[in-house]
Design an enzyme around this catalytic site. Structure first.
Site, PDB file in Angstrom:
ATOM      1  CE  LYS B  77     -40.179  48.786   0.233  1.00 58.84           C
ATOM      2  NZ  LYS B  77     -39.364  49.586   0.293  1.00 58.84           N
ATOM      3  CB  SER B 152     -40.188  52.151  -2.215  1.00 63.65           C
ATOM      4  OG  SER B 152     -38.813  51.432  -1.079  1.00 63.65           O
ATOM      5  CB  SER B 176     -36.374  52.988   0.777  1.00 59.32           C
ATOM      6  OG  SER B 176     -36.624  53.500  -0.779  1.00 59.32           O
TER       7      SER B 176
END
Lengths: 93, 485
Positions: B77, B152, B176
């Site tokens: 990420k 997210s 997330s």
């Protein structure tokens, strides 16, 4: 709930909001804080606040230098530098 | 080659000389780049470094000195700092930011011989539940590209689901990892707060942020987590006691992990979910395996969202004050004064949702409101944690839906922040309590994946992993893959 002064908040947060965005954020914040106000209905008398999810103390390590600061490397990502200094607009005349 | 292969199978292929790490790395890079025009799961690729890492891995395999993940391609990420590779955090503010060091998670995985092919898309500063807040554009859900992948860690989830990469790192502050895993039909684990170092993971809400994994199976997640969890002197909030079971890279057995466990079903969660058929089927799987199902109550659930948005907003407003346009990050053009430099750099550098959260936090922390909002929220956080601790006196695990619904259409909630925040109702409470939790695929509704969530007591990752793995040995929801054109 008192009216939220978004202009004042944006100054505190150092975010230069302008025009439409200011009124849009006011609407959003008003909506968010109305949702947040549900918290008032919860009885929290004699409840200790929880700041750390494990109620743990921070782990400290010995105060020993473990690495050298590489000024050039760290300043390579700065928007503007000169002779090793960060350059900003003049603050004092 | 099957792009949806699990890591253990890739390991076998590498060990048997069926392919080299350089070959599979190239395979995933080509596939990810091709699909990225459709899904936008990646913000950047690091091809040169990946090929070099893969060649090093191949040398280690040839020498016989490889470890469990040597040569395995993965994605990070874009919230994890990677030395020499741009780390944007999904923000214009950090569009050109190249970190001078690696996050602990990245460093440990590099050391273990993993191959990083790129950085996954995400909501700006990890604030969002749909990946619609990325400065670098929306990510699409591989099951239906008109829908969001969740957020997210939506880029990581979509990339794994689409077979662009076998596994990816993510972070979870209020859901997330788990919610995008559920929306994309893959597995996702958020460990206990403190289990994984936050060093080099760009901070959003420091008392909640936790790194974890999104993968094709619980076994894959266990393998990757075993390589990067554990204490770290560089993070003062990392838990000092290691999980010896996890760090031993345990062999997971498809037989029942324990003779009998009790699984709690929180009434408040089930009352709010209209379509529970898939989760109910999952419940029966556990029941048939000899688990006892028991209704439990988590009475403070309703107040979790307000408390979370105050605490996370307050911590974000403090953490994000470092972005001032002076030492790094975006700077506005021709500032007239220092104040103008700060104000315009932050206004132009941050997106709408980030500004909302910073202002919410600033309001909650401002003079006269601290007790009414921030302190109150922290007290509610205690009540929420107490709810869980009481329930865990009676049950071993909690089972509930991960999200109130399946992946929603792009734009459906983006204009209504409160409705968007409500999407996290089932993931936020365990985040506030710092508990480990995992989302596992458990069915479909109109060809869109559904996830169930297992929540365990603090540091009981073993229970989550063993029972999650056992569930996956009895079901094949995690083996379904989307059709991509």
């Amino acid at each position: 709930m008192p009216k939220i002064d978004v202009e004042h908040l944006s100054r505190l947060a150092q975010i230069g909001l302008e025009g439409e965005e200011l009124s849009e954020l006011y609407e959003n914040l008003d909506q968010i804080m109305r949702m947040v106000d549900q918290m008032r209905e919860i009885d929290t008398t004699e409840v200790e606040p929880l700041a750390h999810p494990l109620d743990a103390n921070q782990q400290l390590r010995s105060d020993v230098q473990t690495e050298e600061i590489d000024r050039e490397l760290n300043q390579a990502m700065a928007p503007l530098i000169e002779d090793g200094f960060y350059i900003v607009p003049r603050v004092v005349d | 080659m099957d792009p949806f292969i699990e890591i253990n199978a890739i390991r076998k292929g590498l060990a048997d000389g069926e392919y080299s790490s350089a070959e599979i790395t190239k395979f995933y890079l080509d596939r990810a780049k091709k699909l990225n025009s459709q899904l936008n799961s990646f913000i950047s690729f690091c091809e040169e470094q990946a090929i070099e890492q893969a060649k090093n891995a191949d040398n280690k395999i040839a020498e016989g000195s490889s470890g469990p993940i040597t040569g395995i391609p993965l994605a990070h990420k874009d919230i994890f700092c990677t030395k020499g590779i741009t780390t944007t955090c999904g923000s214009r503010m950090l569009e050109n930011f190249v970190a001078p060091y690696d996050a602990t998670v990245v460093e440990r995985l590099n050391k273990a011989g993993a191959v990083t092919i790129g950085k996954a898309n995400m909501d700006e500063f990890a604030m969002g539940s749909s990946n619609e807040n990325s400065y670098f554009g929306n990510t699409s859900n591989p099951w239906d590209t008109d829908r969001v992948p969740g957020g997210s860690s939506g880029g990581s989830a979509a990339a794994v689901a689409a077979g662009m990469i076998p596994i990816a790192t993510g972070t979870d502050t209020g859901g997330s990892i788990r919610q995008p895993a559920a929306f994309c039909g893959i597995s996702g684990l958020k460990p206990t707060y403190g289990r994984v170092s936050r060093y080099g993971m760009i901070a959003f809400a420091s008392s909640l942020d936790q790194a974890g994994v999104l993968g094709r199976s619980v076994a894959d997640i266990c393998l990757l987590l075993s390589q990067f969890g554990g204490p770290d002197v560089l993070d003062s909030t990392s838990h000092p006691i290691p999980d010896n079971w996890l760090s031993s890279n345990p062999k997971l057995n498809p037989t029942k992990p324990e003779a009998k466990i009790t699984i709690g079903l929180p009434r408040e969660y089930f009352d709010q979910t209209p379509n529970l058929k898939s989760v109910e089927i999952a419940m029966r799987v556990f029941e048939n395996a000899g688990c006892i199902l028991k209704e439990v109550s988590l009475p403070s659930t309703e107040s979790a969202i307000p408390a979370y948005y105050i605490i996370a907003g307050a911590e974000a407003s403090t953490n994000l004050s470092r972005y001032d346009g002076v030492r790094f990050g975006y700077r506005c053009q021709d500032p007239e004064s220092l104040s103008d430099l700060y104000q315009r750099s932050r206004n132009e550098g941050f997106g709408k949702e980030v500004k909302r959260r910073i202002l919410t936090g600033t309001y909650a922390l401002s003079v006269g409101y601290y007790d009414a909002y921030y302190l109150k929220a922290q007290k509610i956080r205690r009540l929420i944690q107490q709810d869980f601790l009481e329930v865990f006196n009676k049950v071993d695990l909690i089972l509930c839906p991960t999200s109130p619904g399946v992946a929603f259409k792009k734009g459906a909630l983006s204009e209504n922040p409160v409705e968007m925040y409500k999407q996290d109702i089932f993931t936020i409470p365990s985040s506030l309590a710092g508990l480990p939790a995992m989302s596992i695929p458990c069915g479909f509704q109109n060809n869109l994946p559904i996830g169930m969530q297992l929540i365990a007591p603090h540091f009981a990752e073993r229970k989550l992993i063993e029972w999650g793995h056992y569930f996956q040995s009895l079901t094949d929801w995690h083996k379904k893959v989307p059709e991509l054109s």
